[in-house]
Design a protein around this motif. Structure first.
Motif, PDB file in Angstrom:
ATOM      1  N   GLU A 136      73.323  37.182  57.962  1.00 26.02           N
ATOM      2  CA  GLU A 136      72.805  38.527  58.096  1.00 26.02           C
ATOM      3  C   GLU A 136      73.026  39.064  59.515  1.00 26.02           C
ATOM      4  O   GLU A 136      72.165  39.660  60.119  1.00 26.02           O
ATOM      5  N   GLN A 137      74.212  38.839  60.058  1.00 28.64           N
ATOM      6  CA  GLN A 137      74.485  39.336  61.392  1.00 28.64           C
ATOM      7  C   GLN A 137      74.465  40.851  61.446  1.00 28.64           C
ATOM      8  O   GLN A 137      74.115  41.430  62.465  1.00 28.64           O
ATOM      9  N   ASP A 138      74.870  41.506  60.360  1.00 30.75           N
ATOM     10  CA  ASP A 138      74.805  42.957  60.329  1.00 30.75           C
ATOM     11  C   ASP A 138      73.387  43.379  59.970  1.00 30.75           C
ATOM     12  O   ASP A 138      72.770  42.827  59.070  1.00 30.75           O
ATOM     13  N   GLY A 139      72.885  44.395  60.672  1.00 29.49           N
ATOM     14  CA  GLY A 139      71.557  44.892  60.351  1.00 29.49           C
ATOM     15  C   GLY A 139      70.646  44.865  61.561  1.00 29.49           C
ATOM     16  O   GLY A 139      71.056  44.586  62.685  1.00 29.49           O
ATOM     17  N   ILE A 140      69.393  45.166  61.320  1.00 30.73           N
ATOM     18  CA  ILE A 140      68.409  45.351  62.380  1.00 30.73           C
ATOM     19  C   ILE A 140      67.800  43.999  62.746  1.00 30.73           C
ATOM     20  O   ILE A 140      67.376  43.238  61.876  1.00 30.73           O
ATOM     21  N   GLY A 141      67.764  43.701  64.033  1.00 35.15           N
ATOM     22  CA  GLY A 141      67.199  42.440  64.496  1.00 35.15           C
ATOM     23  C   GLY A 141      65.695  42.437  64.469  1.00 35.15           C
ATOM     24  O   GLY A 141      65.028  43.476  64.474  1.00 35.15           O
ATOM     25  N   ASP A 142      65.130  41.230  64.418  1.00 36.83           N
ATOM     26  CA  ASP A 142      63.690  41.063  64.409  1.00 36.83           C
ATOM     27  C   ASP A 142      63.160  40.891  65.832  1.00 36.83           C
ATOM     28  O   ASP A 142      63.870  40.445  66.722  1.00 36.83           O
ATOM     29  N   GLU A 148      42.624  52.267  58.635  1.00 37.86           N
ATOM     30  CA  GLU A 148      44.077  52.402  58.710  1.00 37.86           C
ATOM     31  C   GLU A 148      44.731  51.873  57.446  1.00 37.86           C
ATOM     32  O   GLU A 148      44.321  50.848  56.885  1.00 37.86           O
ATOM     33  N   ILE A 149      45.734  52.595  56.982  1.00 31.63           N
ATOM     34  CA  ILE A 149      46.629  52.093  55.937  1.00 31.63           C
ATOM     35  C   ILE A 149      48.048  52.225  56.473  1.00 31.63           C
ATOM     36  O   ILE A 149      48.350  53.121  57.262  1.00 31.63           O
ATOM     37  N   GLY A 150      48.905  51.302  56.075  1.00 29.98           N
ATOM     38  CA  GLY A 150      50.254  51.343  56.615  1.00 29.98           C
ATOM     39  C   GLY A 150      51.241  50.609  55.746  1.00 29.98           C
ATOM     40  O   GLY A 150      50.887  49.937  54.767  1.00 29.98           O
ATOM     41  N   SER A 151      52.480  50.747  56.126  1.00 25.82           N
ATOM     42  CA  SER A 151      53.567  50.112  55.385  1.00 25.82           C
ATOM     43  C   SER A 151      54.697  49.787  56.354  1.00 25.82           C
ATOM     44  O   SER A 151      55.021  50.594  57.231  1.00 25.82           O
ATOM     45  N   LYS A 152      55.293  48.598  56.193  1.00 25.23           N
ATOM     46  CA  LYS A 152      56.446  48.186  56.991  1.00 25.23           C
ATOM     47  C   LYS A 152      57.572  47.816  56.038  1.00 25.23           C
ATOM     48  O   LYS A 152      57.369  47.026  55.108  1.00 25.23           O
ATOM     49  N   ASN A 153      58.745  48.379  56.319  1.00 29.63           N
ATOM     50  CA  ASN A 153      59.813  48.296  55.329  1.00 29.63           C
ATOM     51  C   ASN A 153      61.177  48.095  55.963  1.00 29.63           C
ATOM     52  O   ASN A 153      61.460  48.638  57.044  1.00 29.63           O
ATOM     53  N   ARG A 154      62.026  47.350  55.267  1.00 28.33           N
ATOM     54  CA  ARG A 154      63.457  47.289  55.507  1.00 28.33           C
ATOM     55  C   ARG A 154      64.136  47.630  54.178  1.00 28.33           C
ATOM     56  O   ARG A 154      63.760  47.110  53.117  1.00 28.33           O
ATOM     57  N   PHE A 155      65.147  48.485  54.247  1.00 26.32           N
ATOM     58  CA  PHE A 155      65.873  48.918  53.056  1.00 26.32           C
ATOM     59  C   PHE A 155      67.379  48.770  53.268  1.00 26.32           C
ATOM     60  O   PHE A 155      67.861  48.599  54.394  1.00 26.32           O
ATOM     61  N   PHE A 156      68.106  48.877  52.165  1.00 28.39           N
ATOM     62  CA  PHE A 156      69.567  49.000  52.181  1.00 28.39           C
ATOM     63  C   PHE A 156      70.216  47.902  53.017  1.00 28.39           C
ATOM     64  O   PHE A 156      70.882  48.158  54.025  1.00 28.39           O
ATOM     65  N   ASP A 157      70.026  46.670  52.534  1.00 27.04           N
ATOM     66  CA  ASP A 157      70.653  45.510  53.175  1.00 27.04           C
ATOM     67  C   ASP A 157      70.303  45.410  54.658  1.00 27.04           C
ATOM     68  O   ASP A 157      71.158  45.130  55.506  1.00 27.04           O
ATOM     69  N   ASN A 158      69.047  45.658  54.954  1.00 29.24           N
ATOM     70  CA  ASN A 158      68.546  45.480  56.315  1.00 29.24           C
ATOM     71  C   ASN A 158      69.129  46.473  57.315  1.00 29.24           C
ATOM     72  O   ASN A 158      69.140  46.227  58.512  1.00 29.24           O
ATOM     73  N   THR A 159      69.564  47.642  56.834  1.00 31.96           N
ATOM     74  CA  THR A 159      70.127  48.647  57.742  1.00 31.96           C
ATOM     75  C   THR A 159      69.147  49.783  58.036  1.00 31.96           C
ATOM     76  O   THR A 159      69.429  50.606  58.899  1.00 31.96           O
ATOM     77  N   VAL A 160      68.035  49.850  57.324  1.00 37.04           N
ATOM     78  CA  VAL A 160      67.032  50.889  57.547  1.00 37.04           C
ATOM     79  C   VAL A 160      65.671  50.229  57.725  1.00 37.04           C
ATOM     80  O   VAL A 160      65.275  49.378  56.918  1.00 37.04           O
ATOM     81  N   GLN A 161      64.984  50.608  58.780  1.00 39.15           N
ATOM     82  CA  GLN A 161      63.605  50.166  59.002  1.00 39.15           C
ATOM     83  C   GLN A 161      62.713  51.395  59.079  1.00 39.15           C
ATOM     84  O   GLN A 161      62.996  52.326  59.839  1.00 39.15           O
ATOM     85  N   TRP A 173      67.894  53.326  61.810  1.00 43.18           N
ATOM     86  CA  TRP A 173      68.962  53.314  60.801  1.00 43.18           C
ATOM     87  C   TRP A 173      70.249  52.854  61.466  1.00 43.18           C
ATOM     88  O   TRP A 173      70.678  53.440  62.460  1.00 43.18           O
ATOM     89  N   GLU A 174      70.833  51.796  60.911  1.00 47.81           N
ATOM     90  CA  GLU A 174      72.121  51.301  61.385  1.00 47.81           C
ATOM     91  C   GLU A 174      73.104  51.322  60.217  1.00 47.81           C
ATOM     92  O   GLU A 174      73.343  50.305  59.555  1.00 47.81           O
ATOM     93  N   PRO A 209      77.443  48.628  61.960  1.00 41.67           N
ATOM     94  CA  PRO A 209      76.971  47.863  63.127  1.00 41.67           C
ATOM     95  C   PRO A 209      77.109  48.610  64.445  1.00 41.67           C
ATOM     96  O   PRO A 209      76.345  48.360  65.380  1.00 41.67           O
ATOM     97  N   GLU A 210      78.074  49.523  64.550  1.00 39.48           N
ATOM     98  CA  GLU A 210      78.316  50.207  65.818  1.00 39.48           C
ATOM     99  C   GLU A 210      77.365  51.372  66.076  1.00 39.48           C
ATOM    100  O   GLU A 210      77.195  51.797  67.217  1.00 39.48           O
ATOM    101  N   LEU A 211      76.751  51.912  65.034  1.00 41.54           N
ATOM    102  CA  LEU A 211      75.938  53.121  65.154  1.00 41.54           C
ATOM    103  C   LEU A 211      74.460  52.807  64.922  1.00 41.54           C
ATOM    104  O   LEU A 211      74.099  52.169  63.933  1.00 41.54           O
ATOM    105  N   THR A 212      73.608  53.280  65.837  1.00 37.01           N
ATOM    106  CA  THR A 212      72.166  53.127  65.695  1.00 37.01           C
ATOM    107  C   THR A 212      71.503  54.484  65.881  1.00 37.01           C
ATOM    108  O   THR A 212      71.746  55.171  66.877  1.00 37.01           O
ATOM    109  N   LEU A 213      70.686  54.861  64.908  1.00 37.19           N
ATOM    110  CA  LEU A 213      69.890  56.080  64.981  1.00 37.19           C
ATOM    111  C   LEU A 213      68.422  55.689  64.845  1.00 37.19           C
ATOM    112  O   LEU A 213      68.080  54.790  64.072  1.00 37.19           O
ATOM    113  N   GLY A 214      67.569  56.359  65.578  1.00 37.09           N
ATOM    114  CA  GLY A 214      66.159  56.014  65.488  1.00 37.09           C
ATOM    115  C   GLY A 214      65.270  57.123  65.994  1.00 37.09           C
ATOM    116  O   GLY A 214      65.731  58.122  66.550  1.00 37.09           O
TER     117      GLY A 214
END
Length: 906
Positions: free
Chosen positions: A67-73, A647-660, A706-707, A710-715
């Motif tokens: 899982e090298q592609d995607g958002i790191g922890d 408080e209520i909340g949600s934490k999510n990763r979507f689309f093969d770990n490219t969206v948090q 959102w990645e 791998p070269e583009l990061t939006l947040g």
């Protein structure tokens, strides 16, 4: 910094880096492979965080390459153990050390660009953060911060400490909402937790050189050396120099917000078998002129033009420096109606013109202030992993000393100087018992105690007057007033036990409960001195009347002992008066209280990458003291303020770990808020802190990354907030709460609640926009002067913008096997917000937005060069407006900053 000097420094750094690489490379090849991570280290993209800390028994990721592609922890410690950010059921913003370095963040001042709903304020050396309707208003030793600040698990008791030990950071966490169970006292609004890089078993070194405008030169370097299979050391050093970005047009040597800082930290880590221990010691020193005291720039005050009287929140402003004594003999206002200022047509001298009006980054002061801050601290974190459980100890000692001065007349005139000093000696010890993460029942049980010795001194030094004004052909000289000195000492003893457990009902569903019991005791002493000029020396008085706590001097009094009848109703303090009836010392009965805070919550792991949670928790801010003789007689102490947060909340990763996408919604109820009130003591009224106000805040916070490739990061992040007082009555306005106006049509006195507020032929005008009444017990025969208090219920809580957030984008463009160019752009914004609880028009920040950009050239994995511009738009953003009398004083974020940053790492 000149171009020649810049080239010289940069070339030297590059040569040193190259030499280091050449010399060390053979040794690197033979060095042992790493056996663990730095505390809080960012993992490879997509990998689960590996950890060497025995408090967390989670296994390192074995399939990171898949899982090298995607958002790191990112690893966080909000639940007192190392965990993946996305698995923690709390609203947390975590920023990696690499991100902080890339953005050039070296303190807390820019956290509003990263954290939804976070607002940064500063007065002098004191940091005043705010979030979710909680702000830091009291920075004196008689009170406590509302947002906790921790470095490597060690609590920092004064907010001015936040500007010192910020280097070689692994992770910065902002935990939003009260953390009263696992962290305890003074985490009323949340926590800021800094985790620095611990030594690792890998040879490592690096450095960063930053140069920029205002002759900015900052150097940070580190080296990590494994001494054996079980012992490693890490050394960090920082030097930071810059000229002031607030220019002084009268005295160029007295520019403000300059920098002259040195910092060094050494750490040793020993781990063998299940045992691990990390010892840290650091020293920080900060000099220069500093940042003034409260606001550094005067912005004007209110006036009623018909009477030439100050009328708070009037729609009419006057741009004069009205500090006491600053009078040039020029009529600044001419009355149009009869008033206490005089008959119709009277000219009134209200002050001198504010220099450099409208230029927020230029002042005109004659005095060159100084700032001398230093801090030395040590800590030891040790743990042993028994398998099912681990035991952990966190021991810390912090010694902080601060001394700073300011030109208290805020002008080119010579009238007065203020000097403040703060001493803090803080020892803390925490013990924890932590279960293994592999158990169905996870828990942490702990005990904590803190001893904090605080000293505060304040001097107002009056000078022979020299009035300088643009309205004068030549300065006016005059006499001086008497000066004062105040000395305060507070000792804090805090003890707590706590526990929190999470039961995994199923593999997906868990419930959590926790409780903390805190017992706290505080003692308070103060002493006052009066400096009399020979010409004004009262009969029978000494030129200096001083009681010193540290070393009582013969003939100057003895500090009073604690009252013998403490505990008796109505007995709270003992005082000493001099022959003139002035207070020279007081000592208080101990302030002692107990507080229980708790948390309950549940979470559900919908999928491996989707978590929802809900919780309710409580927190408190410690109680404190009101200083002074009148307070000692009537209202010496105030109790803790409390919060209940939902408080209520949600934490999510979507689309093969490219969206948090992380979301949180909250509702907070505040009670017993520590706010200012007026009380009557004898023939005067006194402003003190009382537990009275109630408030609430609710809102929504979102963070997204959102990645797509791998070269583009939006947040970005967004906060929507509504924070208001629900019950805030009997509040005195800072100044000019009402004025008298002549009115011949008034044929009888105006009486409100039995108090005469205006006589025949007069009417009283209350400050526009406020509902005010006479303070009970004032205004009648033989009573003190008429005083008004107002109802601020429904007002906005300061530093709580309706909306705020940021957005950013970066794109990596490969230009070779190892080289790349990375453009980056970010925008931060906030809506209208008030900066004082009175919600008056001058203390209000209008909506703003500012833009940052950088261009990084990665030569290879080791070397990079960054060109950056912060605040491209040169937006003027107020961080605080304060009432130091009239006029109002403001502080601002820095103007446009630009430069180059050269980074080398092994």
């Amino acid at each position: 910094m000149s171009v020649r000097n810049f080239v010289s420094v940069a070339s030297t750094l590059a040569l040193v880096a190259a030499a280091q690489s050449f010399i060390v490379a053979p040794a690197v090849a033979q060095a042992a492979a790493p056996t663990g991570q730095a505390d809080g280290q960012v993992t490879a993209p997509g990998a689960v965080a590996a950890t060497a800390d025995p408090q967390s028994n989670a296994a390192p990721a074995t399939d990171a390459a898949a899982e090298q592609d995607g958002i790191g922890d990112i690893v966080v410690t909000a639940q007192r153990r190392e965990e993946n950010l996305q698995a923690v059921p709390l609203a947390i913003t975590a920023i990696s050390g690499d991100t902080l370095k890339a953005r050039g963040v070296v303190d807390m001042s820019r956290l509003s660009e990263f954290v939804p709903g976070f607002s940064f304020g500063q007065t002098g050396s004191d940091v005043r953060p705010a979030m979710r309707g909680v702000r830091t208003a009291n920075n004196g030793v008689t009170g406590d911060p509302t947002i906790g600040y921790f470095i490597d698990g060690i609590y920092q008791s004064r907010t001015s400490q936040a500007a010192l030990g910020f280097a070689d950071v692994a992770t910065l966490e902002v935990q939003r909402g009260p953390q009263g169970t696992l962290y305890g006292r003074n985490t009323f609004g949340g926590n800021i937790v800094v985790t620095t890089n611990a030594p690792t078993h890998e040879l490592d070194y690096g450095s960063t050189l930053t140069v920029g405008n205002y002759d900015k030169v900052r150097y940070e370097g580190y080296i990590n050396v494994p001494l054996s299979d079980s012992v490693a050391v890490r050394l960090v050093g920082v030097t930071d120099y810059a000229e002031g970005w607030v220019r002084n047009s009268y005295n160029p040597q007295a520019d403000l917000f300059d920098e002259n800082k040195q910092y060094v930290r050494g750490s040793v880590k020993w781990d063998t078998g299940g045992f691990s221990a990390t010892f840290r010691a650091d020293y920080a020193k900060q000099g220069g002129n500093g940042n003034s005291a409260f606001g550094y720039k005067q912005i004007g005050s209110y006036i009623d033009p018909g009477t030439c009287q100050i009328l708070f929140n009037s729609p009419n402003y006057i741009y004069l420096n009205e500090r006491a004594g600053n009078r040039d003999g020029v009529a600044d206002c001419r009355t149009t109606v009869a008033s206490p200022a005089g008959p119709v047509g009277t000219g009134v001298d209200l002050g001198i013109p504010i220099d450099n009006l409208g230029d927020e980054f230029t002042v005109s002061n004659d005095y060159k202030p100084f700032r001398n801050l230093y801090q030395a601290s040590t800590s030891l974190t040790a743990s042993y992993d028994f398998g099912p459980v681990a035991v952990k100890s966190i021991t810390g000692y912090v010694k902080y000393r601060g001394r700073r001065t300011t030109d208290s007349d805020f002008s080119a005139s010579s009238i007065a100087i203020d000097q403040a000093r703060t001493h803090t000696d803080t020892f803390s010890q925490e013990l924890q018992l932590l279960s293994s993460k592999s158990q169905r029942l996870e828990y942490v049980v702990g005990g904590f105690f803190l001893n904090d010795n605080l000293v505060n001194g304040f001097i107002n030094q009056q000078l022979p007057r020299v009035i300088r004004s643009s309205a004068l052909a030549a300065p006016i000289t005059g006499s001086q007033n008497n000066g004062t000195y105040q000395f305060e000492r507070v000792k804090v003893y805090s003890r707590a036990v706590y526990g929190q457990a999470t039961f995994h009902v199923t593999d997906a569903w868990s419930v959590t409960g926790g409780v903390r019991y805190t017992h706290e005791k505080k003692t308070y002493l103060n002493a006052t001195a009066f400096w009399y000029l020979p010409a004004t020396l009262p009969s029978g008085a000494n030129p200096l009347t001083l009681v010193t706590i540290d070393d009582p001097l013969p003939g100057r009094g003895v500090f009073p002992a604690r009252p013998d009848n403490c505990g008796t109703a109505g007995v709270t303090a003992a005082t000493i008066l001099n022959s003139l009836g002035q207070q020279v010392a007081s000592t208080y009965c101990p302030l002692e209280f107990s507080q229980t805070t708790w948390k309950a919550g549940t979470e559900y792991q919908i999928t491996d990458r989707n978590l929802v949670y809900a919780s309710v928790s409580t927190g408190f801010r410690s109680g404190g003291f009101n200083a002074g003789l009148a307070a000692a007689q009537s209202a010496p102490t105030f109790d803790p303020e409390k919060v209940t947060a939902y408080e209520i909340g949600s934490k999510n990763r979507f689309f093969d770990n490219t969206v948090q996408l992380n979301l949180s919604a909250f509702y907070n109820r505040y009670r017993d808020l520590q706010e200012s009130r007026q009380i009557i003591v004898g023939g005067t009224t006194l402003q003190t802190t009382f537990n009275a106000a109630r408030a609430r805040s609710y809102g929504l916070e979102a963070e997204a990354i959102w990645e797509p490739v791998p070269e583009l990061t939006l947040g970005g992040n967004l906060s929507l907030l509504n924070a208001k007082y629900t019950d805030f009555n009997n509040v005195p306005l800072p100044f000019g709460g009402s004025i008298l106006v002549s009115d011949a049509s008034v044929t009888a006195p105006t009486i409100v609640n039995g108090v005469t507020i205006a006589g025949i032929g007069q009417r009283r005008i209350i400050a526009p926009g406020y509902s005010c009444d006479p303070l009970t017990g004032t205004g009648g025969a033989g009573q003190p002067a008429l005083s008004f208090v107002c109802d601020l219920s429904g007002n906005n809580i300061p530093h709580s913008p309706k909306y705020s957030g940021s957005a950013y984008a970066s794109y990596k463009i490969a230009i070779g096997d190892e080289s790349a160019v990375i453009p980056f752009v970010a925008v931060a914004f906030a809506g209208h917000h008030d900066e004082q609880s009175f919600n008056d028009s001058l203390a209000r920040e209008e909506p703003w937005a500012k833009l940052d950009a950088s261009l990084t050239y990665e030569v290879n994995r080791q070397l990079s060069l960054v060109a950056f511009v912060d605040n491209i738009t040169n937006t003027k953003v107020q961080t605080l407006v304060s009432y130091g009398g009239t006029p109002l004083q403001a502080s601002y974020q820095p103007p446009r900053m630009y430069g180059l940053r050269l980074r080398f790492q092994r």
